[in-house]
Design an enzyme around this catalytic site. Structure first.
Site, short mmCIF file in Angstrom:
data_model
loop_
_atom_site.label_atom_id
_atom_site.label_comp_id
_atom_site.label_asym_id
_atom_site.label_seq_id
_atom_site.Cartn_x
_atom_site.Cartn_y
_atom_site.Cartn_z
N ASP A 207 -57.76 10.32 12.70
CA ASP A 207 -59.00 10.94 13.02
C ASP A 207 -59.63 9.80 14.26
O ASP A 207 -60.42 9.08 13.39
CB ASP A 207 -59.96 11.19 11.57
CG ASP A 207 -61.23 11.65 12.21
OD1 ASP A 207 -61.39 12.18 13.33
OD2 ASP A 207 -62.24 11.74 11.34
N LYS B 27 -65.01 8.08 17.95
CA LYS B 27 -65.36 7.05 16.83
C LYS B 27 -65.46 5.50 17.47
O LYS B 27 -64.75 5.51 18.52
CB LYS B 27 -64.48 7.16 15.40
CG LYS B 27 -64.52 8.18 14.42
CD LYS B 27 -63.68 8.10 13.29
CE LYS B 27 -63.77 9.18 12.38
NZ LYS B 27 -64.98 9.20 11.75
N ASP C 261 -56.82 9.52 6.77
CA ASP C 261 -57.67 10.67 6.73
C ASP C 261 -56.82 11.83 6.03
O ASP C 261 -57.07 13.03 6.32
CB ASP C 261 -58.10 11.03 8.00
CG ASP C 261 -59.57 11.74 8.05
OD1 ASP C 261 -60.22 11.72 6.83
OD2 ASP C 261 -59.95 12.44 8.95
N ARG D 152 -63.83 19.89 7.90
CA ARG D 152 -64.18 21.09 7.57
C ARG D 152 -63.62 22.20 8.34
O ARG D 152 -63.28 23.37 7.78
CB ARG D 152 -65.61 21.05 7.49
CG ARG D 152 -66.31 20.84 8.70
CD ARG D 152 -67.77 20.53 8.66
NE ARG D 152 -67.93 19.07 8.22
CZ ARG D 152 -69.06 18.58 8.15
NH1 ARG D 152 -70.42 19.01 8.25
NH2 ARG D 152 -69.21 17.15 7.91
N1 BES Z 1 -62.58 11.48 8.02
C1 BES Z 1 -64.00 11.25 8.40
C2 BES Z 1 -64.78 10.97 7.11
C3 BES Z 1 -64.62 9.69 6.74
C4 BES Z 1 -65.39 8.51 7.17
C5 BES Z 1 -63.64 9.14 5.79
C6 BES Z 1 -65.23 7.30 6.43
C7 BES Z 1 -63.51 8.00 5.27
C8 BES Z 1 -64.51 7.02 5.59
C9 BES Z 1 -64.75 12.96 8.79
O1 BES Z 1 -63.68 13.64 9.64
C10 BES Z 1 -65.88 12.40 9.72
O2 BES Z 1 -65.69 12.00 10.62
N2 BES Z 1 -66.86 12.96 9.07
C11 BES Z 1 -68.31 12.83 9.97
C12 BES Z 1 -69.07 13.84 9.77
C13 BES Z 1 -70.32 13.83 10.75
C14 BES Z 1 -69.86 14.16 12.23
C15 BES Z 1 -71.16 15.06 10.36
C16 BES Z 1 -68.86 11.39 9.24
O3 BES Z 1 -68.94 11.22 8.02
O4 BES Z 1 -69.60 10.85 10.12
ZN ZN Z 2 -61.66 13.14 9.16
MN MN Z 3 -64.04 13.05 11.63
#
Ligand code: BES
Ligand code: ZN
Ligand code: MN
Length: 502
Positions: free
Chosen positions: A268, A275, A286, A349
């Protein structure tokens, strides 16, 4: 490491190390330890007193047996207070004892069934799990593999004839749950240049072949025909082709039908909503939800629960490129609902929406559990040692939480607050994929809920617990395999325990 049962008293077992347990706050030795102490002419009691060994959970010390026992050395392990002994303390103590034995260069280790209070089968399972998972390492890519430090066998001495079968059962269960969790750990620890969506699909096919499961792998064209526009939207920026994986374990006398959906993002990057370097640090993990589901499917044919289990994984990475999904793009899911992508980093999601829609249409499960490293918000809420459980069905949620408790994995309920659904409203589509930052774990779950419909569903957000930056009582740094053993306990309970019935 092989687990075996031996008849007869602890003091008769041969090997490099004998494990002796010690409870906190008890001046006296356990009856077994007294026998060991006698053979040693009181050396054990003296050593423990002089070492100021308190018996704190996971505390260890060792001493030489001086040729007076069939073993070379003793490892003493602290169990904590007797009245507080749980299967989880047994896992932690077993891991600490086996790590100490391994560090001493032991190849063969002997022990009794550690712990008190729980039945012998439960204690034996916890002992085996702690021992096997505590010794897990990931060294595939190291030139120097420390083979001089590998325990080959753990022999469990059971004096009471009537307990032997129960102990054997417990150890067998431990071997299977530890195999599942270790397999998940391997997949998580493997980097994204090795675990691609294609590689995940190959693993699924290998698992199916070995265990006699049904498997279907859908490529991009097949996913298009199914209408998986959200899943494919996440894959748009990638050089790696997507794979949708469907594994099925269907015994003849199955009662319930269960779907397990694992988030399978093999890397991811965030997509165009890229990111930071720090945020990307462990995003090879992920796919931890998918790894847990594959681990469960791998051992189900040997656990033989009387329940039909479908493992579903929408596997892709999430990459930025000229062809990537852009903020503002609208995707059409398999369910027919449209989604405005207002953040390409909320990709999990999107893939889960289509996986859940597929489950409802093609599997029609009685209940559905998804497991996903879904939100940073959940890891902020619960920290690194606990996952969140959100559900549209309190009964199912309770059963999954009970399974987690049994497995020694921390899961905590979070509320699905309906008012927050408002944050997912889009001006141009049926939904958008992110809401405001506060309550991010809840809005993510509310998003998934839209796709679960009337099917009893529970969502496990394991973003915090899937990966560990420091060594845990029975996990090495890296992938934890979190949720694997919870899902096994849940499936076993849903299927009336399968092989556990005798
Ligand atoms: N894979 C990430 C979530 C994640 C973050 C897992 C840190 C493990 C450690 C997910 O796909 C993500 O990026 N979520 C975002 C959602 C936001 C954009 C609403 C997040 O949590 O920042
Ligand atoms: Zn993710
Ligand atoms: Mn993500």
């Amino acid at each position: 490491m092989k687990l075996t049962v031996s008849a007869g008293p602890l003091t008769d077992v041969a090997g490099d190390v004998l494990v002796v347990e010690r409870y906190a706050g008890e001046p006296r030795l356990t009856p077994e330890a007294v026998r060991v102490d006698r053979a040693l002419n009181g050396l054990l009691a003296r050593a423990l007193a002089e070492e100021r060994f308190e018996g704190r959970l996971g505390e260890t010390t060792h001493l030489h047996a001086a040729g007076r026992l069939a073993v070379k050395r003793l490892v003493v392990v602290g169990m904590g207070p007797r009245g507080e002994c749980t299967p989880e303390s047994i896992r932690r103590a077993a891991s600490a004892a086996l790590r100490r034995a391994r560090d001493l260069g032991a190849r063969t280790v002997a022990t009794g069934v550690l712990g008190t209070r729980a039945p012998a089968r439960v204690r034996a399972q916890a002992l085996g799990e702690g021992a096997l998972l505590g010794l897990y390492t990931f060294d595939r890519y190291k030139a120097k593999k420390d083979e001089s430090r590998a325990v080959e066998s753990l022999t469990v001495a059971v004096a009471e004839r009537g307990e032997r079968a129960a102990v054997r059962d417990g150890l067998r269960l431990a071997e299977l749950t530890a195999e599942a969790a270790s397999f998940a750990r391997d997949l998580i620890n493997e980097p994204a240049n090795s675990v691609t969506p294609t590689a995940l699909a190959h693993h699924a096919e290998t698992i199916a072949k070995a265990g006699g499961l049904r498997v279907r792998v859908y490529d991009r064209a097949a996913c298009e025909r199914l209408g998986m526009g959200a899943f494919l939207g996440v894959n748009r920026g990638s050089q790696e082709p997507p794979r949708f994986i469907h594994l099925a374990y269907a015994p003849r006398r199955a009662g319930r039908r269960v779907a397990l959906v694992g988030k399978g993002i093999t890397f991811d990057s965030g997509g165009l909503d890229l990111k930071t370097a720090e945020g990307m640090a462990w995003m090879k993990g992920d796919m931890s939800g998918a790894a847990a589901v594959l681990g469960v499917m791998k051992v189900l044919p040997r656990l033989r629960p009387a329940v039909e289990v479908h493992g579903l994984i929408a596997a892709t990475d999430n990459m930025p490129s000229g062809s990537a999904t852009k903020p503002g793009d609208i995707l059409r899911t398999m369910s027919g609902k449209t989604i405005e992508v207002n953040n390409t980093d909320a990709e999990g999601r999107l893939t889960l929406a289509d996986a859940i829609a597929y489950a409802l249409r093609e599997v029609k499960p009685d209940e559905l559990v998804d497991i996903a490293t879904l939100t940073g918000a959940c890891s902020i809420a619960l920290g690194a040692l606990c996952g969140g459980a959100l559900a549209n069905d309190p009964g199912l949620q309770r059963r999954v939480l009970r399974a987690a408790e049994e497995a020694g994995e921390r899961l905590w309920p979070l509320p699905l607050i309906e008012e927050y659904r408002e944050g997912l409203k889009s001006d141009v589509a049926d939904l958008r994929n992110t809401g405001p930052r506060p309550g991010g774990a809840i809005t993510a779950a509310l998003f998934l809920k839209e796709f679960a419909g009337a099917t009893p569903w529970v969502h496990l957000d394991i973003a915090g617990a899937a990966f560990t930056e420091k060594e845990l009582p029975y996990a090495a740094k890296g992938g934890v395999g979190f949720g694997t053993r919870t899902l096994i306990a849940y499936v076993m309970a849903a299927g009336g325990r399968g092989m556990r019935r005798r």
